[in-house]
Structure formats: C-alpha cells, structure tokens
Design a protein around this motif. Structure first.
Motif, mmCIF file in Angstrom:
data_model
loop_
_atom_site.group_PDB
_atom_site.id
_atom_site.type_symbol
_atom_site.label_atom_id
_atom_site.label_comp_id
_atom_site.label_asym_id
_atom_site.label_seq_id
_atom_site.Cartn_x
_atom_site.Cartn_y
_atom_site.Cartn_z
ATOM 1 N N GLY A 95 0.867 -1.178 0.000
ATOM 2 C CA GLY A 95 0.000 0.000 0.000
ATOM 3 C C GLY A 95 0.901 1.225 0.000
ATOM 4 O O GLY A 95 1.767 1.352 0.861
ATOM 5 N N ALA A 96 0.736 2.095 -0.998
ATOM 6 C CA ALA A 96 1.648 3.239 -1.077
ATOM 7 C C ALA A 96 0.881 4.547 -1.089
ATOM 8 O O ALA A 96 -0.185 4.644 -1.711
ATOM 9 C CB ALA A 96 2.509 3.131 -2.322
ATOM 10 N N ALA A 165 -5.106 2.822 0.551
ATOM 11 C CA ALA A 165 -3.973 1.884 0.579
ATOM 12 C C ALA A 165 -4.306 0.628 1.383
ATOM 13 O O ALA A 165 -3.591 -0.355 1.323
ATOM 14 C CB ALA A 165 -2.752 2.584 1.167
ATOM 15 N N LEU A 166 -5.410 0.699 2.156
ATOM 16 C CA LEU A 166 -5.747 -0.410 3.047
ATOM 17 C C LEU A 166 -6.920 -1.257 2.565
ATOM 18 O O LEU A 166 -7.433 -2.090 3.306
ATOM 19 C CB LEU A 166 -6.105 0.151 4.436
ATOM 20 C CG LEU A 166 -4.961 0.841 5.179
ATOM 21 C CD1 LEU A 166 -5.470 1.535 6.412
ATOM 22 C CD2 LEU A 166 -3.892 -0.179 5.537
ATOM 23 N N LEU A 167 -7.357 -1.016 1.309
ATOM 24 C CA LEU A 167 -8.511 -1.771 0.807
ATOM 25 C C LEU A 167 -8.199 -3.258 0.755
ATOM 26 O O LEU A 167 -9.072 -4.100 0.937
ATOM 27 C CB LEU A 167 -8.913 -1.247 -0.573
ATOM 28 C CG LEU A 167 -9.648 0.102 -0.538
ATOM 29 C CD1 LEU A 167 -9.700 0.724 -1.926
ATOM 30 C CD2 LEU A 167 -11.061 -0.066 0.021
ATOM 31 N N VAL A 174 4.031 2.019 2.334
ATOM 32 C CA VAL A 174 5.071 3.003 2.056
ATOM 33 C C VAL A 174 4.415 4.376 2.044
ATOM 34 O O VAL A 174 3.539 4.647 1.211
ATOM 35 C CB VAL A 174 5.759 2.706 0.704
ATOM 36 C CG1 VAL A 174 6.768 3.791 0.361
ATOM 37 C CG2 VAL A 174 6.449 1.348 0.750
ATOM 38 N N LEU A 175 4.799 5.222 2.969
ATOM 39 C CA LEU A 175 4.145 6.514 3.120
ATOM 40 C C LEU A 175 5.181 7.633 3.009
ATOM 41 O O LEU A 175 6.129 7.685 3.793
ATOM 42 C CB LEU A 175 3.440 6.601 4.488
ATOM 43 C CG LEU A 175 2.582 5.393 4.886
ATOM 44 C CD1 LEU A 175 2.106 5.520 6.322
ATOM 45 C CD2 LEU A 175 1.388 5.259 3.944
ATOM 46 N N THR A 203 4.575 -4.110 7.977
ATOM 47 C CA THR A 203 5.788 -3.294 7.996
ATOM 48 C C THR A 203 5.430 -1.923 7.425
ATOM 49 O O THR A 203 4.755 -1.841 6.398
ATOM 50 C CB THR A 203 6.894 -3.942 7.136
ATOM 51 O OG1 THR A 203 7.072 -5.288 7.578
ATOM 52 C CG2 THR A 203 8.202 -3.183 7.235
ATOM 53 N N VAL A 204 5.827 -0.871 8.102
ATOM 54 C CA VAL A 204 5.529 0.481 7.615
ATOM 55 C C VAL A 204 6.846 1.207 7.355
ATOM 56 O O VAL A 204 7.723 1.251 8.219
ATOM 57 C CB VAL A 204 4.695 1.288 8.643
ATOM 58 C CG1 VAL A 204 4.344 2.663 8.076
ATOM 59 C CG2 VAL A 204 3.421 0.546 9.026
#
Ligand SMILES: Nc1ncnc2c1ncn2[C@@H]1O[C@H](COP(=O)(O)OP(=O)(O)OP(=O)(O)O)[C@@H](O)[C@H]1O
Length: 324
Positions: A95-96, A165-167, A174-175, A203-204
């Motif tokens: 998710g970016a 990004a969380l769908l 990655v933010l 992991t973020v």
C-alpha cells in the motif's frame, strides 16, 4: 515478461529485509546525484523512519523502490523481489501513499474508495461495499464518508488516502511524508493510525523530515543527507550510541558552569536556571559534591537520555535544521 521463470525461483530471504537496496544510485539527466550508493535494510515488522532534510533524496529513493523510476545503478529488492522488474507482483502487496492521495473532490469519501477498489482487477465486486466500509472504519472516517472529499480537511484527505492503501491486506505500507502540511491534531491522528496499523504486523516505511515524529512512531530509522545514508538501525540503538547530557538545575548558573569547567567537563552550556555539559568520566556523585561544596544551590541533577536529535548532531556535527 521480466518476471523470473519457474527454473529460477526467487528466494525470499527474511534476513534480507522487506526492503533491501545495495549501492542504489540515481543521477538525474541534468547531472544531479539525488541518491548515492544507498544500502538500506528494512526489517520485517518494523516501523521504519526514513529521515532527512528536504532534498536529501527520500522521495527519489521511494520512487525507485516502487518501480516508478529506474535506478542509474545498484539494486533494490522489495518483498524479496527485484524492482522495477517485479513491479506487477510486488505492488499489489504494497500500500503506497506518495505525494498525497489523488482524490475526486466532487465525490464523497466513500465513492472515492469505491472508485479505487473498482480500478483493482483482483478486487471482487461482490464484496466491494464491505471492503470500503471496513477501510473507512479503520481510518475513522465512517461518519464523514458521505461528505464530498473537497470538504475534507487535509488530515481527513490524508486518512482517506490511507484507507485507499488499506482496501486490500498489505504486507508493506510506504508513506511519503504522511503528516506533511497537517496541523498538530491531524499529525497526532495519522501517527496513532500508523502505530495501530503496525501493531498487527504490517511493515511500515515512512519518510519524514521531522526527527521527533520518527522518535515517536518508529522502531527503526535511517538518516539521509545529500543523497547518502548517514546511519541506520533501531531507534533505541541509534540514540544509545550517543551519550546523554549532564544537567544541573540551579539559580546559580554562573557558579555551576565554573565548577563543571574546573572539573574538566566539556561543552558546558548555560541556559536560564540550567547548565548542561558532556557527562563526566568520573563518578556523578563527585560532581554533585563539588557543586554543593562551592555553594551552588542544586535543585536538579542527573544525566538525560540521548535523543535521536543528539545522535544526529553527533553524527553530522550539525543540528537537524530544515527549511520548510
Ligand atoms: N526529476 C528530477 N530531475 C532532476 N533533479 C531532481 C528530480 N527529482 C528530484 N531531483 C533532485 O534530487 C534531489 C533529491 O530530491 P528528493 O525529492 O528525492 O528529496 P527529498 O528528500 O524527498 O526531499 P523532499 O522532502 O523535499 O521531497 C534534490 O536536489 C532534487 O532537486
């Protein structure tokens, strides 16, 4: 095309990190060396802060990691696979949120997410509404989901971006500067959301130019300056590698500073009602005794734990001072 064939299986080595780069370099056409020989290892399950002042190469690195631009040299692996070669298999698992979410202002928050979800060929249309509702709930936007996105505050837009990004379940988020431009309340909301997401194992990887932000939310960090990696490791290790500061709280700052200098303490700094210095090699009790004997009224005394900022100053010899 481009994906490894069955005869050459890709080994995912957990010890290698969720993100691993070796000698990753980007030189832009104009000759600008934006990223210079980067060796980055992001451990699985970490909240990894990618820290550096504006222009230090963070966004360029993220763009290479996500396969948006080609490196000039070196390699990047994400989820154990080489990028940009494996973009098609890696990106669905990531998710970016890069350079702010692209939203339709005239659509509601919910309709924006429905659009995102329908653009994903792997997303089952029959469960779309439930997925969108769950994502809205996750970021605390259920009550505002019917409002047009253009009426959202910046913080709400950022949360909607995170929801998009969380769908799907993600192994990595990655933010890029997720709290940039937000007011303190908006920043707090995004930070607590990041902590929550990380607590269930995702992991973020987030970039920031704010040291205290990294210290508040991250387990690990890497520090960039002018395209080069200065250091990386766990936040506690990074700060622990740096000595704290001795402090004396007293109304007699002049006398206290004199005594500390006489005892040979380095870097004595006087502020209002407070004197600090590098911690001594001798016993702390001896220092306290010398102060008291000299008639200094000691109201507070001890060694403060080093912060990430102290570590940064120790590494670079300068403050972490960034312009806008
Ligand atoms: N497309 C490009 N062409 C030429 N130079 C570029 C390009 N993109 C970035 N740069 C330069 O590369 C350097 C690193 O930029 P980058 O955006 O990666 O830094 P950053 O750490 O992400 O900063 P910010 O937080 O401001 O985005 C800067 O000097 C920038 O001007």
């Amino acid at each position: 095309m481009g994906e490894p064939s069955a005869e050459v299986p890709e080994q995912v080595d957990a010890g290698d990190g969720i993100i691993a780069t070796r000698g990753l370099t980007k030189r832009f056409r104009g000759g600008q060396l934006a990223v210079d020989g980067l060796d980055l290892t992001v451990p699985a399950g970490s909240v990894f802060g990618f820290l550096g002042p504006n222009g230090s190469g963070k966004t360029t690195t993220i763009r290479m990691l996500m396969g948006l631009i080609e490196p000039s040299s070196g390699t990047a692996r994400v989820l154990g696979r080489p990028m940009p070669r494996s973009v098609r298999t890696v990106l669905p698992r990531v998710g970016a949120l890069i350079e702010g979410p692209a939203l339709y202002g005239f659509l509601s928050g919910r309709d924006n997410l429905l659009r995102y979800d329908s653009a994903d060929p792997t997303a089952d249309p029959r469960t779309r509404r439930a997925r969108v509702a769950a994502a809205l709930d996750r970021v605390g936007l259920t009550a505002a989901s019917g409002k047009k996105a253009k009426a959202y505050s910046l913080g709400m837009k950022q949360r909607l971006g995170l929801a998009s990004a969380l769908l799907q379940p993600r192994e990595l988020l990655v933010l890029d500067e997720p709290t940039n431009g937000l007011d303190p309340q908006g920043m707090r909301e995004i930070r607590s959301l990041i902590r929550e997401l990380a607590s269930d194992g995702t992991t973020v990887f987030l970039s920031s130019h704010l040291l205290d932000e990294i210290e508040q939310v991250c387990t690990h960090a890497a520090v960039m300056a002018q395209g080069r990696l200065i250091t990386q490791g766990s936040v506690t290790e990074l700060a622990a590698g740096t000595r704290g500061r001795l402090f004396v709280t007293t109304p007699d700052v002049g006398d206290a500073a004199r005594v500390l200098k006489e005892l040979g303490l380095a870097d004595v700094v006087v502020a209002e009602e407070r004197v600090t210095a590098e911690p001594p090699d001798r016993e702390l009790a001896e220092v306290n005794e010398a102060l008291v004997t000299a008639g200094v009224r000691v109201r507070g005394f001890g060694v403060e734990r080093a912060s990430l900022e102290d570590a940064f100053v120790a590494l670079t010899g300068e403050g972490f001072d960034v312009a806008g």
